[in-house]
Design a protein around this motif. Structure first.
Motif, PDB file in Angstrom:
ATOM      1  N   ASP A 242      58.129  -0.338  50.284  1.00  0.00           N
ATOM      2  CA  ASP A 242      58.110  -1.809  50.231  1.00  0.00           C
ATOM      3  C   ASP A 242      59.375  -2.330  49.566  1.00  0.00           C
ATOM      4  N   GLN A 243      59.782  -1.689  48.467  1.00  0.00           N
ATOM      5  CA  GLN A 243      60.998  -2.116  47.763  1.00  0.00           C
ATOM      6  C   GLN A 243      62.238  -1.896  48.632  1.00  0.00           C
ATOM      7  N   ALA A 244      62.296  -0.744  49.295  1.00  0.00           N
ATOM      8  CA  ALA A 244      63.448  -0.451  50.154  1.00  0.00           C
ATOM      9  C   ALA A 244      63.508  -1.422  51.326  1.00  0.00           C
ATOM     10  N   ILE A 245      62.371  -1.735  51.911  1.00  0.00           N
ATOM     11  CA  ILE A 245      62.324  -2.676  53.025  1.00  0.00           C
ATOM     12  C   ILE A 245      62.800  -4.052  52.573  1.00  0.00           C
ATOM     13  N   ALA A 246      62.333  -4.498  51.421  1.00  0.00           N
ATOM     14  CA  ALA A 246      62.756  -5.807  50.904  1.00  0.00           C
ATOM     15  C   ALA A 246      64.265  -5.826  50.666  1.00  0.00           C
ATOM     16  N   ARG A 247      64.796  -4.735  50.118  1.00  0.00           N
ATOM     17  CA  ARG A 247      66.237  -4.638  49.859  1.00  0.00           C
ATOM     18  C   ARG A 247      67.019  -4.682  51.180  1.00  0.00           C
ATOM     19  N   LEU A 248      66.550  -3.953  52.167  1.00  0.00           N
ATOM     20  CA  LEU A 248      67.225  -3.933  53.464  1.00  0.00           C
ATOM     21  C   LEU A 248      67.123  -5.285  54.165  1.00  0.00           C
ATOM     22  N   GLN A 249      65.990  -5.957  54.045  1.00  0.00           N
ATOM     23  CA  GLN A 249      65.863  -7.289  54.638  1.00  0.00           C
ATOM     24  C   GLN A 249      66.826  -8.271  53.983  1.00  0.00           C
ATOM     25  N   ARG A 250      66.976  -8.174  52.668  1.00  0.00           N
ATOM     26  CA  ARG A 250      67.950  -9.036  51.979  1.00  0.00           C
ATOM     27  C   ARG A 250      69.352  -8.776  52.497  1.00  0.00           C
ATOM     28  N   MET A 251      69.699  -7.508  52.639  1.00  0.00           N
ATOM     29  CA  MET A 251      71.028  -7.158  53.137  1.00  0.00           C
ATOM     30  C   MET A 251      71.204  -7.655  54.566  1.00  0.00           C
ATOM     31  N   ARG A 252      70.202  -7.448  55.415  1.00  0.00           N
ATOM     32  CA  ARG A 252      70.284  -7.926  56.800  1.00  0.00           C
ATOM     33  C   ARG A 252      70.506  -9.433  56.837  1.00  0.00           C
ATOM     34  N   ASP A 253      69.710 -10.167  56.079  1.00  0.00           N
ATOM     35  CA  ASP A 253      69.823 -11.622  56.082  1.00  0.00           C
ATOM     36  C   ASP A 253      71.161 -12.073  55.504  1.00  0.00           C
ATOM     37  N   SER A 254      71.643 -11.383  54.507  1.00  0.00           N
ATOM     38  CA  SER A 254      72.949 -11.711  53.931  1.00  0.00           C
ATOM     39  C   SER A 254      74.067 -11.478  54.940  1.00  0.00           C
ATOM     40  N   LEU A 255      73.980 -10.389  55.660  1.00  0.00           N
ATOM     41  CA  LEU A 255      74.989 -10.092  56.674  1.00  0.00           C
ATOM     42  C   LEU A 255      74.940 -11.097  57.822  1.00  0.00           C
ATOM     43  N   ARG A 256      73.742 -11.503  58.192  1.00  0.00           N
ATOM     44  CA  ARG A 256      73.626 -12.537  59.230  1.00  0.00           C
ATOM     45  C   ARG A 256      74.311 -13.823  58.769  1.00  0.00           C
ATOM     46  N   HIS A 257      74.078 -14.193  57.519  1.00  0.00           N
ATOM     47  CA  HIS A 257      74.732 -15.383  56.973  1.00  0.00           C
ATOM     48  C   HIS A 257      76.250 -15.190  56.968  1.00  0.00           C
ATOM     49  N   ALA A 258      76.701 -14.048  56.471  1.00  0.00           N
ATOM     50  CA  ALA A 258      78.138 -13.796  56.359  1.00  0.00           C
ATOM     51  C   ALA A 258      78.822 -13.813  57.722  1.00  0.00           C
ATOM     52  N   SER A 259      78.089 -13.430  58.760  1.00  0.00           N
ATOM     53  CA  SER A 259      78.708 -13.392  60.094  1.00  0.00           C
ATOM     54  C   SER A 259      79.060 -14.779  60.623  1.00  0.00           C
ATOM     55  N   THR A 260      78.495 -15.817  60.018  1.00  0.00           N
ATOM     56  CA  THR A 260      78.808 -17.183  60.458  1.00  0.00           C
ATOM     57  C   THR A 260      79.410 -18.038  59.345  1.00  0.00           C
ATOM     58  N   CYS A 261      79.591 -17.477  58.171  1.00  0.00           N
ATOM     59  CA  CYS A 261      80.070 -18.211  57.005  1.00  0.00           C
ATOM     60  C   CYS A 261      81.591 -18.357  57.051  1.00  0.00           C
ATOM     61  N   ASN A 262      82.085 -19.460  56.525  1.00  0.00           N
ATOM     62  CA  ASN A 262      83.531 -19.709  56.489  1.00  0.00           C
ATOM     63  C   ASN A 262      84.120 -19.484  55.096  1.00  0.00           C
ATOM     64  N   HIS A 263      83.341 -18.978  54.174  1.00  0.00           N
ATOM     65  CA  HIS A 263      83.807 -18.778  52.809  1.00  0.00           C
ATOM     66  C   HIS A 263      84.838 -17.648  52.777  1.00  0.00           C
ATOM     67  N   THR A 264      85.840 -17.804  51.925  1.00  0.00           N
ATOM     68  CA  THR A 264      86.872 -16.774  51.789  1.00  0.00           C
ATOM     69  C   THR A 264      86.951 -16.335  50.341  1.00  0.00           C
ATOM     70  N   PRO A 265      86.808 -15.054  50.055  1.00  0.00           N
ATOM     71  CA  PRO A 265      86.305 -13.998  50.925  1.00  0.00           C
ATOM     72  C   PRO A 265      84.792 -14.120  51.110  1.00  0.00           C
ATOM     73  N   LEU A 266      84.310 -13.565  52.186  1.00  0.00           N
ATOM     74  CA  LEU A 266      82.891 -13.709  52.529  1.00  0.00           C
ATOM     75  C   LEU A 266      81.954 -13.263  51.413  1.00  0.00           C
ATOM     76  N   ILE A 267      82.291 -12.163  50.743  1.00  0.00           N
ATOM     77  CA  ILE A 267      81.369 -11.657  49.719  1.00  0.00           C
ATOM     78  C   ILE A 267      81.323 -12.528  48.469  1.00  0.00           C
ATOM     79  N   GLU A 268      82.224 -13.500  48.380  1.00  0.00           N
ATOM     80  CA  GLU A 268      82.178 -14.446  47.262  1.00  0.00           C
ATOM     81  C   GLU A 268      81.366 -15.693  47.589  1.00  0.00           C
ATOM     82  N   CYS A 269      80.842 -15.761  48.782  1.00  0.00           N
ATOM     83  CA  CYS A 269      80.012 -16.901  49.181  1.00  0.00           C
ATOM     84  C   CYS A 269      78.783 -16.968  48.269  1.00  0.00           C
TER      85      CYS A 269
END
Length: 134
Positions: free
Chosen positions: A93-120
């Motif tokens: 359950d913990q691993a799934i939640a962590r992976l879902q957070r990462m997936r959702d973060s990556l989805r956001h980053a794929s459309t984000c205009n922040h530079t650099p993306l990881i500082e969004c």
């Protein structure tokens, strides 16, 4: 009802993506059982496909082959193994939640205009807080 056709080791290997030597190893470890022979080739009942899928899933979840062997024969009176299963479910359950957070973060980053993306701030918040609903 007609009898179910037996599968030879090559068919099982093809259907499961395993090698014949891997299947023989599982058999030596007591994880699967052949039902006979067709000449020199081992044969298996079709149910072995589901059993191998369960073994693969359990391995991916982090169970050792020894734990899986116990898991395959566990009864209601094996409290220790059942607790281990419940513990592993919590870990998953913990691993799934962590992976879902990462997936959702990556989805956001794929459309984000922040530079650099990881500082969004939203990217960071999703990773840190686990707020996948944003």
């Amino acid at each position: 009802m007609p009898p179910t056709a037996e599968l030879d080791i090559a068919e099982v290997a093809e259907r499961t993506g395993m090698t014949a030597s891997g299947l023989r190893f599982y058999e030596r470890r007591g994880l699967i059982r052949s039902s006979g022979r067709n000449g020199l080739r081992r044969t298996f009942s079709p149910e072995v496909i589901d059993r191998i899928a369960l073994i693969s899933c359990a391995q991916a979840a982090g169970f050792t082959l020894a734990q899986i062997a116990r898991f395959l024969v566990v009864g209601p009176d094996d409290a220790e193994l059942r607790e281990r299963m419940a513990e592993k479910a919590r870990e998953l359950d913990q691993a799934i939640a962590r992976l879902q957070r990462m997936r959702d973060s990556l989805r956001h980053a794929s459309t984000c205009n922040h530079t650099p993306l990881i500082e969004c701030p939203e990217f960071k918040s999703r990773i840190r807080d686990g707020d996948a609903a944003r």
